[in-house]
Motif scaffolding. Structure first.
Motif, PDB file in Angstrom:
ATOM      1  N   LEU A   4       1.727  84.807 -10.598  1.00 38.52           N
ATOM      2  CA  LEU A   4       0.610  85.603 -10.060  1.00 38.52           C
ATOM      3  C   LEU A   4      -0.229  84.767  -9.095  1.00 38.52           C
ATOM      4  O   LEU A   4      -0.602  85.233  -8.004  1.00 38.52           O
ATOM      5  CB  LEU A   4      -0.259  86.123 -11.203  1.00 38.52           C
ATOM      6  N   ILE A   5      -0.524  83.523  -9.477  1.00 32.69           N
ATOM      7  CA  ILE A   5      -1.328  82.652  -8.615  1.00 32.69           C
ATOM      8  C   ILE A   5      -0.558  82.262  -7.361  1.00 32.69           C
ATOM      9  O   ILE A   5      -1.111  82.203  -6.256  1.00 32.69           O
ATOM     10  CB  ILE A   5      -1.777  81.402  -9.401  1.00 32.69           C
ATOM     11  N   ILE A   6       0.748  81.987  -7.525  1.00 34.49           N
ATOM     12  CA  ILE A   6       1.563  81.640  -6.357  1.00 34.49           C
ATOM     13  C   ILE A   6       1.570  82.798  -5.360  1.00 34.49           C
ATOM     14  O   ILE A   6       1.482  82.603  -4.136  1.00 34.49           O
ATOM     15  CB  ILE A   6       3.000  81.276  -6.795  1.00 34.49           C
ATOM     16  N   GLY A   7       1.644  84.023  -5.854  1.00 37.74           N
ATOM     17  CA  GLY A   7       1.589  85.194  -4.973  1.00 37.74           C
ATOM     18  C   GLY A   7       0.269  85.276  -4.230  1.00 37.74           C
ATOM     19  O   GLY A   7       0.226  85.545  -3.014  1.00 37.74           O
ATOM     20  N   LEU A   8      -0.831  85.020  -4.950  1.00 37.56           N
ATOM     21  CA  LEU A   8      -2.147  85.033  -4.305  1.00 37.56           C
ATOM     22  C   LEU A   8      -2.268  83.928  -3.260  1.00 37.56           C
ATOM     23  O   LEU A   8      -2.839  84.129  -2.171  1.00 37.56           O
ATOM     24  CB  LEU A   8      -3.245  84.868  -5.368  1.00 37.56           C
ATOM     25  N   ALA A   9      -1.730  82.742  -3.613  1.00 32.46           N
ATOM     26  CA  ALA A   9      -1.782  81.616  -2.674  1.00 32.46           C
ATOM     27  C   ALA A   9      -0.986  81.914  -1.413  1.00 32.46           C
ATOM     28  O   ALA A   9      -1.419  81.584  -0.287  1.00 32.46           O
ATOM     29  CB  ALA A   9      -1.268  80.352  -3.351  1.00 32.46           C
ATOM     30  N   LEU A  10       0.186  82.535  -1.570  1.00 31.05           N
ATOM     31  CA  LEU A  10       1.007  82.873  -0.404  1.00 31.05           C
ATOM     32  C   LEU A  10       0.294  83.900   0.478  1.00 31.05           C
ATOM     33  O   LEU A  10       0.309  83.791   1.718  1.00 31.05           O
ATOM     34  CB  LEU A  10       2.362  83.408  -0.870  1.00 31.05           C
ATOM     35  N   ASN A  11      -0.329  84.880  -0.138  1.00 29.24           N
ATOM     36  CA  ASN A  11      -1.093  85.867   0.643  1.00 29.24           C
ATOM     37  C   ASN A  11      -2.233  85.196   1.405  1.00 29.24           C
ATOM     38  O   ASN A  11      -2.536  85.550   2.559  1.00 29.24           O
ATOM     39  CB  ASN A  11      -1.645  86.957  -0.264  1.00 29.24           C
ATOM     40  N   ALA A  12      -2.890  84.225   0.746  1.00 29.42           N
ATOM     41  CA  ALA A  12      -3.993  83.514   1.409  1.00 29.42           C
ATOM     42  C   ALA A  12      -3.494  82.718   2.601  1.00 29.42           C
ATOM     43  O   ALA A  12      -4.167  82.639   3.645  1.00 29.42           O
ATOM     44  CB  ALA A  12      -4.687  82.589   0.405  1.00 29.42           C
ATOM     45  N   LEU A  30      11.431  97.563  -0.545  1.00 27.41           N
ATOM     46  CA  LEU A  30      11.206  98.916  -0.023  1.00 27.41           C
ATOM     47  C   LEU A  30       9.717  99.215   0.066  1.00 27.41           C
ATOM     48  O   LEU A  30       9.233  99.806   1.051  1.00 27.41           O
ATOM     49  CB  LEU A  30      11.908  99.947  -0.911  1.00 27.41           C
ATOM     50  N   LEU A  31       8.977  98.835  -0.970  1.00 26.72           N
ATOM     51  CA  LEU A  31       7.536  99.071  -0.966  1.00 26.72           C
ATOM     52  C   LEU A  31       6.855  98.244   0.133  1.00 26.72           C
ATOM     53  O   LEU A  31       5.876  98.687   0.750  1.00 26.72           O
ATOM     54  CB  LEU A  31       6.944  98.732  -2.337  1.00 26.72           C
ATOM     55  N   TYR A  32       7.353  97.028   0.358  1.00 23.11           N
ATOM     56  CA  TYR A  32       6.799  96.169   1.420  1.00 23.11           C
ATOM     57  C   TYR A  32       7.006  96.813   2.789  1.00 23.11           C
ATOM     58  O   TYR A  32       6.101  96.806   3.637  1.00 23.11           O
ATOM     59  CB  TYR A  32       7.461  94.799   1.345  1.00 23.11           C
ATOM     60  N   GLN A  33       8.216  97.370   2.977  1.00 22.20           N
ATOM     61  CA  GLN A  33       8.518  98.003   4.259  1.00 22.20           C
ATOM     62  C   GLN A  33       7.631  99.219   4.512  1.00 22.20           C
ATOM     63  O   GLN A  33       7.342  99.567   5.664  1.00 22.20           O
ATOM     64  CB  GLN A  33      10.002  98.412   4.306  1.00 22.20           C
ATOM     65  N   ARG A  34       7.185  99.836   3.432  1.00 16.73           N
ATOM     66  CA  ARG A  34       6.303 101.004   3.568  1.00 16.73           C
ATOM     67  C   ARG A  34       4.837 100.583   3.649  1.00 16.73           C
ATOM     68  O   ARG A  34       3.937 101.425   3.677  1.00 16.73           O
ATOM     69  CB  ARG A  34       6.522 101.951   2.400  1.00 16.73           C
ATOM     70  N   GLY A  35       4.608  99.275   3.615  1.00 19.51           N
ATOM     71  CA  GLY A  35       3.260  98.760   3.735  1.00 19.51           C
ATOM     72  C   GLY A  35       2.459  98.814   2.456  1.00 19.51           C
ATOM     73  O   GLY A  35       1.233  98.676   2.487  1.00 19.51           O
ATOM     74  N   LEU A  36       3.129  99.010   1.332  1.00 20.12           N
ATOM     75  CA  LEU A  36       2.435  99.116   0.043  1.00 20.12           C
ATOM     76  C   LEU A  36       2.303  97.777  -0.677  1.00 20.12           C
ATOM     77  O   LEU A  36       1.574  97.684  -1.681  1.00 20.12           O
ATOM     78  CB  LEU A  36       3.172 100.118  -0.861  1.00 20.12           C
ATOM     79  N   LEU A  37       3.024  96.772  -0.203  1.00 14.39           N
ATOM     80  CA  LEU A  37       2.960  95.434  -0.812  1.00 14.39           C
ATOM     81  C   LEU A  37       2.819  94.394   0.277  1.00 14.39           C
ATOM     82  O   LEU A  37       3.275  94.588   1.420  1.00 14.39           O
ATOM     83  CB  LEU A  37       4.233  95.130  -1.612  1.00 14.39           C
ATOM     84  N   GLN A  38       2.184  93.279  -0.064  1.00 12.34           N
ATOM     85  CA  GLN A  38       2.158  92.119   0.804  1.00 12.34           C
ATOM     86  C   GLN A  38       3.305  91.182   0.419  1.00 12.34           C
ATOM     87  O   GLN A  38       3.903  91.306  -0.655  1.00 12.34           O
ATOM     88  CB  GLN A  38       0.817  91.382   0.684  1.00 12.34           C
ATOM     89  N   LEU A  39       3.589  90.217   1.310  1.00 14.55           N
ATOM     90  CA  LEU A  39       4.691  89.291   1.049  1.00 14.55           C
ATOM     91  C   LEU A  39       4.437  88.452  -0.206  1.00 14.55           C
ATOM     92  O   LEU A  39       5.337  88.179  -0.999  1.00 14.55           O
ATOM     93  CB  LEU A  39       4.893  88.379   2.273  1.00 14.55           C
ATOM     94  N   GLY A  40       3.183  88.051  -0.369  1.00 13.46           N
ATOM     95  CA  GLY A  40       2.830  87.287  -1.575  1.00 13.46           C
ATOM     96  C   GLY A  40       3.005  88.107  -2.840  1.00 13.46           C
ATOM     97  O   GLY A  40       3.322  87.571  -3.911  1.00 13.46           O
ATOM     98  N   ASP A  41       2.789  89.421  -2.739  1.00 15.60           N
ATOM     99  CA  ASP A  41       2.987  90.293  -3.904  1.00 15.60           C
ATOM    100  C   ASP A  41       4.455  90.301  -4.329  1.00 15.60           C
ATOM    101  O   ASP A  41       4.770  90.311  -5.531  1.00 15.60           O
ATOM    102  CB  ASP A  41       2.543  91.711  -3.570  1.00 15.60           C
ATOM    103  N   ILE A  42       5.354  90.308  -3.322  1.00 14.46           N
ATOM    104  CA  ILE A  42       6.788  90.280  -3.653  1.00 14.46           C
ATOM    105  C   ILE A  42       7.140  88.978  -4.367  1.00 14.46           C
ATOM    106  O   ILE A  42       7.870  88.965  -5.357  1.00 14.46           O
ATOM    107  CB  ILE A  42       7.635  90.442  -2.366  1.00 14.46           C
ATOM    108  N   ALA A  43       6.590  87.868  -3.841  1.00 16.25           N
ATOM    109  CA  ALA A  43       6.850  86.564  -4.465  1.00 16.25           C
ATOM    110  C   ALA A  43       6.330  86.535  -5.903  1.00 16.25           C
ATOM    111  O   ALA A  43       7.007  86.063  -6.835  1.00 16.25           O
ATOM    112  CB  ALA A  43       6.214  85.447  -3.646  1.00 16.25           C
ATOM    113  N   GLY A  44       5.110  87.031  -6.100  1.00 15.28           N
ATOM    114  CA  GLY A  44       4.542  87.059  -7.444  1.00 15.28           C
ATOM    115  C   GLY A  44       5.326  87.954  -8.370  1.00 15.28           C
ATOM    116  O   GLY A  44       5.585  87.606  -9.534  1.00 15.28           O
TER     117      GLY A  44
END
Length: 594
Positions: A64-72, A289-303
């Motif tokens: 979860l933290i790694i996902g937040l860090a990647l988004n940041a 698929l959710l990322y492509q629809r703009g519902l997720l960020q890249l960091g969210d996928i990683a998390g």
């Protein structure tokens, strides 16, 4: 019989040495029995559970933290100042996780070790409480396999077995709990994994259970034959049968190996490994698929994918952990099988406890060993206190069986045996046996000192009492010939002594306890002729004031008996004094012509 209470035994420890009653009350099934033992240590189980939940929860913090860090980092401009805070948060949570994991592992190990101790204690005291008929039917090697290896498997069932099962199970729920914060639909992959995992695990355990039972049974067979071969090594070597014993051992070892390989084959086809791969692939595809629809960020996928990675721990661990649990349950079933097996004798704690005078009466007594015809039948005997009875007859005529009915080594099938006009079944068994001493031809000595072996029936005896008993048994002189005297350590079963020396130590052991009834079962057969006269004098002196039963073919012992019985095929065919029988009984006179 009601399994909710102790089964009948002929021996029970004092209350302060017993396993608590709440444990003994659950022997209906292996799971209930193990659960009852576990409940003693519920506080340790609570620490284990808290540690397992905390460990899994804090492990999920990292992705979860790694996902937040990647988004940041992917923001414009990147929020690099938050990376230190994320790093410290990971360090802090994982330090706490380490402490919780230490508590979990330590608690599990402590539970396993204490469970092993308690179950070994319960099993051993149960074995002591069984009758000789029970023990006569048990292969010693198989019993030892259950008392050592099977009990150890129950320890392993808790640590690492159940420790890993409980710990890893929490990892399955973490993706389900935290995946929804990215998008509610992302819960689908871990939820589907959970359902398929449970079904696959159920099939795995269902297939594994009979195999683990077979593995434990094959090990017991292997160990049993090995123990017999080692115990009878003199016979094996004397008959030059080493090669055949090696062949039999290889056969048993091959059987054990084949069953263990079969277990490995089932483990190799562990379906949850495939289920995990599909869940991770499906979950990642869903997230993209959710990322492509703009519902997720890249960091969210990683998390999210990091959360799905947590499923790897329960999947890989369960391959080993559930096998260990299955082996532990199979082992507990084997142990309970012996604990729950009924024994014929009851110690009768509230029974008759008076000092024994030594009057013996057999009234139409019969006995048969399990699955055999009658060994003795229609036996009528009457002995006053202090009298000596000699019992003679050919091998297999029932002499030893008759003697072992006196102290309830076996119980008569019909008829009554009375001591001091009280049925032996009405005596407190411990009091009865402490006042009766049996010396057999096959003497058993422990791997202790000579003094400890003599004092076995009277552990608080002084050295002076031990020496006095040894002198009475004509053993004192040969004991002093050893370098360490009475402190000389004996080999297992007394193999470092001659047959005559072993029997004299057994006589000393009997003399020390000062029994009211003395039974000598061909106990001087290995005594050399040079000391036979002195031994006979010792026995004659020991018999004074005691009721004595002598099973022997030595004329020197038979002649001074007050009464003599001649047995054949389990029945008394003649009785009287030596002078009466030598002229009136052909069977008796024939014994001295052979």
């Amino acid at each position: 019989m009601d399994n909710s209470t102790f089964l009948t035994t002929e021996f029970t420890l004092p209350e302060e040495y017993q396993v608590p009653a709440r444990i003994r009350a659950n022997r209906n099934s292996p799971m209930r029995w193990i659960a009852a033992h576990f409940l003693r240590y519920w506080h340790l189980g609570l620490i284990l559970l808290v540690g397992a939940i905390g460990n899994a929860a804090l492990a999920s913090v990292v992705p979860l933290i790694i996902g937040l860090a990647l988004n940041a980092m992917l923001e414009d401009p990147p929020r690099t100042e938050s990376l230190l805070r994320f790093a410290l948060l990971i360090a802090g949570t994982q330090s706490l996780r380490g402490i919780l994991q230490l508590g979990r592992n330590f608690s599990a190990e402590l539970i396993g070790q204490r469970m092993e101790r308690d179950i070994r204690h319960e099993f051993y005291t149960s074995l002591l409480g069984k009758s000789m008929t029970y023990h006569s039917l048990l292969p010693v090697g198989d019993v030892m396999a259950r008392a050592t290896n099977d009990v150890r498997e129950i320890n392993f069932m808790f640590s690492p077995g159940l420790n890993l099962v409980i710990g890893s199970a929490n990892f399955i729920f973490m993706p389900i709990i935290f995946a929804g914060q990215y998008h509610p639909s992302l819960v689908a992959a871990p939820l589907i994994f959970l359902i398929l995992y449970v079904l696959a695990l159920w099939q795995y355990l269902f297939e594994l259970q009979p195999i683990t039972n077979a593995v434990r049974k094959a090990f017991g067979t292997l160990n049993s034959r090995l123990a017999e071969a080692i115990d009878g090594i003199e016979t094996v070597k004397g008959m030059a049968e080493e090669e055949s014993e090696v062949g039999l051992f290889e056969k048993n070892a091959r059987s054990f190996r084949d069953k263990a390989i079969r277990q490995g084959d089932v483990e190799a086809r562990f379906l949850p490994l495939l289920v995990m791969g599909l869940a991770q692939a499906g979950g990642l595809f869903h997230a993209i698929l959710l990322y492509q629809r703009g519902l997720l960020q890249l960091g969210d996928i990683a998390g999210y994918f990091g959360l799905l990675g947590l499923l790897g721990f329960p999947t890989f661990v369960s391959l080993f952990a559930y096998s260990q649990v299955s082996l532990g349950i199979a082992s507990s079933r084997r142990i309970l099988e012996l604990i729950n097996r009924e024994t014929e004798l009851d110690q009768n704690q509230s029974g008759y406890t008076a000092d024994m005078k030594g009057r013996i009466r057999f009234e139409d007594v019969s006995y048969a060993y399990p699955d055999n015809d009658l060994s003795i039948s229609g036996i009528d005997i009457y002995l006053n206190p202090g009298q000596t009875l000699a019992i003679v007859g050919q091998t297999g005529s029932g002499k030893t069986t008759l003697a072992k009915l006196v102290n309830r080594t076996y119980d008569a099938a019909s008829g009554s045996i009375l001591i001091d006009d009280v049925d032996v079944r009405d005596w407190n068994l411990s009091v009865l046996r402490k006042q009766i001493s049996i010396i057999e031809q096959d003497i058993f000595l422990f791997s202790n000192s000579i003094a400890e072996n003599i004092a076995f029936g009277k552990p608080d005896a002084t050295l002076e009492e031990i020496e006095s008993a040894a002198k009475s048994a004509q053993a004192h002189d040969f004991i002093l010939s050893f370098k360490d005297g009475y402190q000389t350590l004996l080999g297992e079963r007394g193999v470092t002594l001659s047959g005559g020396q072993r029997q004299r130590l057994a006589l000393a052991r009997a003399f020390l306890t000062d029994p009211r009834i003395l039974i000598l079962d061909d106990s001087t057969s290995s005594i050399d002729s040079a000391t036979e006269d002195e031994i006979q004098k010792a026995i004659f002196a020991a018999a004074k004031g005691r009721t004595t039963l002598i099973i022997t073919h030595r004329l020197s012992q038979i002649r001074w008996a007050d009464h003599i019985l001649v047995m054949r095929e389990g029945e008394i065919i003649a009785s009287g004094t030596h002078e009466e029988l030598i002229n009136s009984s052909e069977a008796y006179s024939q014994l001295f012509k052979e």
